[in-house]
Write an enzyme that holds these catalytic residues in place. Sequence first.
Site, PDB file in Angstrom:
ATOM      1  N   HIS A  22       5.675 -12.042   1.009  1.00  0.00           N
ATOM      2  CA  HIS A  22       5.985 -12.478  -0.355  1.00  0.00           C
ATOM      3  C   HIS A  22       6.195 -11.265  -1.252  1.00  0.00           C
ATOM      4  O   HIS A  22       5.556 -10.218  -1.081  1.00  0.00           O
ATOM      5  CB  HIS A  22       4.905 -13.410  -0.916  1.00  0.00           C
ATOM      6  CG  HIS A  22       3.532 -12.827  -1.018  1.00  0.00           C
ATOM      7  ND1 HIS A  22       3.138 -12.011  -2.060  1.00  0.00           N
ATOM      8  CD2 HIS A  22       2.439 -12.957  -0.231  1.00  0.00           C
ATOM      9  CE1 HIS A  22       1.871 -11.671  -1.910  1.00  0.00           C
ATOM     10  NE2 HIS A  22       1.416 -12.226  -0.802  1.00  0.00           N
ATOM     11  N   GLU A  69       0.481 -10.867   5.899  1.00  0.00           N
ATOM     12  CA  GLU A  69      -0.646 -10.775   4.972  1.00  0.00           C
ATOM     13  C   GLU A  69      -1.684  -9.804   5.525  1.00  0.00           C
ATOM     14  O   GLU A  69      -1.789  -9.607   6.743  1.00  0.00           O
ATOM     15  CB  GLU A  69      -1.285 -12.155   4.766  1.00  0.00           C
ATOM     16  CG  GLU A  69      -0.435 -13.148   4.007  1.00  0.00           C
ATOM     17  CD  GLU A  69      -0.517 -12.965   2.495  1.00  0.00           C
ATOM     18  OE1 GLU A  69      -1.126 -11.976   2.032  1.00  0.00           O
ATOM     19  OE2 GLU A  69       0.039 -13.809   1.770  1.00  0.00           O
ATOM     20  N   HIS A  94      -5.952  -8.259  -4.603  1.00  0.00           N
ATOM     21  CA  HIS A  94      -6.354  -8.848  -5.885  1.00  0.00           C
ATOM     22  C   HIS A  94      -7.438  -8.019  -6.572  1.00  0.00           C
ATOM     23  O   HIS A  94      -8.197  -8.546  -7.384  1.00  0.00           O
ATOM     24  CB  HIS A  94      -6.836 -10.297  -5.713  1.00  0.00           C
ATOM     25  CG  HIS A  94      -5.837 -11.217  -5.116  1.00  0.00           C
ATOM     26  ND1 HIS A  94      -5.989 -12.591  -5.097  1.00  0.00           N
ATOM     27  CD2 HIS A  94      -4.653 -10.984  -4.496  1.00  0.00           C
ATOM     28  CE1 HIS A  94      -4.952 -13.158  -4.496  1.00  0.00           C
ATOM     29  NE2 HIS A  94      -4.132 -12.191  -4.121  1.00  0.00           N
ATOM     30  N   ASP A 100       5.864 -11.152  -4.618  1.00  0.00           N
ATOM     31  CA  ASP A 100       5.131 -11.157  -5.884  1.00  0.00           C
ATOM     32  C   ASP A 100       3.738 -10.566  -5.715  1.00  0.00           C
ATOM     33  O   ASP A 100       3.225 -10.425  -4.602  1.00  0.00           O
ATOM     34  CB  ASP A 100       5.042 -12.574  -6.452  1.00  0.00           C
ATOM     35  CG  ASP A 100       4.376 -13.555  -5.491  1.00  0.00           C
ATOM     36  OD1 ASP A 100       4.672 -13.499  -4.285  1.00  0.00           O
ATOM     37  OD2 ASP A 100       3.555 -14.367  -5.949  1.00  0.00           O
ATOM     38  N   GLU A 107       4.328 -16.676  -4.105  1.00  0.00           N
ATOM     39  CA  GLU A 107       3.222 -17.056  -3.218  1.00  0.00           C
ATOM     40  C   GLU A 107       1.891 -17.047  -3.955  1.00  0.00           C
ATOM     41  O   GLU A 107       1.012 -17.871  -3.691  1.00  0.00           O
ATOM     42  CB  GLU A 107       3.172 -16.107  -2.017  1.00  0.00           C
ATOM     43  CG  GLU A 107       2.206 -16.512  -0.915  1.00  0.00           C
ATOM     44  CD  GLU A 107       0.795 -15.969  -1.081  1.00  0.00           C
ATOM     45  OE1 GLU A 107      -0.105 -16.376  -0.327  1.00  0.00           O
ATOM     46  OE2 GLU A 107       0.587 -15.119  -1.989  1.00  0.00           O
ATOM     47  N   GLU A 108       1.725 -16.106  -4.884  1.00  0.00           N
ATOM     48  CA  GLU A 108       0.437 -15.937  -5.554  1.00  0.00           C
ATOM     49  C   GLU A 108       0.153 -16.994  -6.611  1.00  0.00           C
ATOM     50  O   GLU A 108      -0.950 -17.041  -7.149  1.00  0.00           O
ATOM     51  CB  GLU A 108       0.354 -14.543  -6.196  1.00  0.00           C
ATOM     52  CG  GLU A 108       0.430 -13.379  -5.217  1.00  0.00           C
ATOM     53  CD  GLU A 108      -0.820 -13.223  -4.376  1.00  0.00           C
ATOM     54  OE1 GLU A 108      -1.700 -14.109  -4.424  1.00  0.00           O
ATOM     55  OE2 GLU A 108      -0.927 -12.211  -3.668  1.00  0.00           O
ATOM     56  N   ASP A 159      -0.993  -6.206  -0.406  1.00  0.00           N
ATOM     57  CA  ASP A 159      -0.740  -7.642  -0.620  1.00  0.00           C
ATOM     58  C   ASP A 159       0.472  -7.843  -1.526  1.00  0.00           C
ATOM     59  O   ASP A 159       0.332  -8.141  -2.694  1.00  0.00           O
ATOM     60  CB  ASP A 159      -1.989  -8.278  -1.236  1.00  0.00           C
ATOM     61  CG  ASP A 159      -1.899  -9.801  -1.307  1.00  0.00           C
ATOM     62  OD1 ASP A 159      -1.081 -10.379  -0.577  1.00  0.00           O
ATOM     63  OD2 ASP A 159      -2.647 -10.392  -2.094  1.00  0.00           O
TER      64      ASP A 159
END
Length: 404
Positions: A91, A180, A367, A93, A155-156, A123
Amino acid sequence: MSGEKVRANAVAGAQPPGIRDMIASLVSQPSISSASPEWDHSNESVVQTLAHWLEPMGFAVEILPVPGMPGKYNLIATLGSGSGGLVLSGHTDTVPYDDKRWQSDPFKLTDRDDRWYGLGTCDMKGFFALAIEAAKAFTGTPLKQPLIILATADEESSMNGARALAESGRPKARYAVIGEPTGLKPVRMHKGIMMERLVFDGQSGHSSDPSLGRNAMEGMHAAIGELLTLRGEWQNRYQNPNFDVQVPTLNLGCIHGGDNPNRICANCELHFDLRPLPGMQMDELRQAILDRIQPLARERNLGMRFEPLFDGVPPFETSPDAALVKVCERLTGHSAQSVAFATEAPWLQKLGMETLVMGPGYIDQAHQPDEYLDLSQVKPAVDILSRLIQHFCVDDASAAELKS
């Protein structure tokens, strides 16, 4: 950009830069996805950059707008042709960030302690650079089956990029690896995630006489009891020893209601989180909740609304006997495992592909302020991806044996 498909502009004969420069370029381009408009960004520049690198390598590149989401795009880049092949998916984003908690600029790749720091390094923008580096060795090699690099939007936040691909039936391949951060250990299953909203509407009135109103908070108290009873029933019925938390979970996350102690509560709202195991169906879980809660609302003459806060992510599982699982276990020396976080795997699986989650970096860094990719993961990741391409696209091997 407009239209269903847009080919990106590329410089003829240009080659992608090195791994570090690719990651630095991707990190420098904000592509945050968020339900909060003040945070949300387009991912257009990231997919255009990927297209700019991939087209000169011989990939046929398509950039597909995500329906109903202006500024959001998926990218499908295909090298070779055939009915099988391998998808390397990520992903584009990232999550929002707090720059006051970062020791360095989140949008500038920083070298420190044998790590590359930056927002999205693990990520998961870093995965694209490693996948492209692995693909470089095969640009002049005849492929028996295609190699597809897939880049998704949002995705997030909403998962709408992957959802749109599943609805369109593309891309088509036989195997898919989602990069991931798993420490390069194969993951063949994860729980789903549901975030739900329950609202009761009653009638306010003076607290000295309960007959003057209908107390929404008391109704919610009874509803919470039913939810906890359901949780216990599900946990008795469903257990999976492959997970650290072996049962489905239901968390009461936040509640709001009423406005003053001497007024009957006219409105109460509960948000809760449900993490189903593989084999549990989200629509059946929602119906079970309705079957328990609707009678309570009727008995108390309360208005009721029950709806998802977002569409949710189904639980995911690939068979331990799948060819992709066996190959990745042999490549990494690790048995396929489970994780607690959710991914886009269910939607690639819906497209008919054997799907597995495996990539560089660790979820502990995702994150977080000072997100990083450990340099010790870089060369092993390129090697593993190269051998996957060789096995599934060049050799077109259907069995789990891996050529040395």
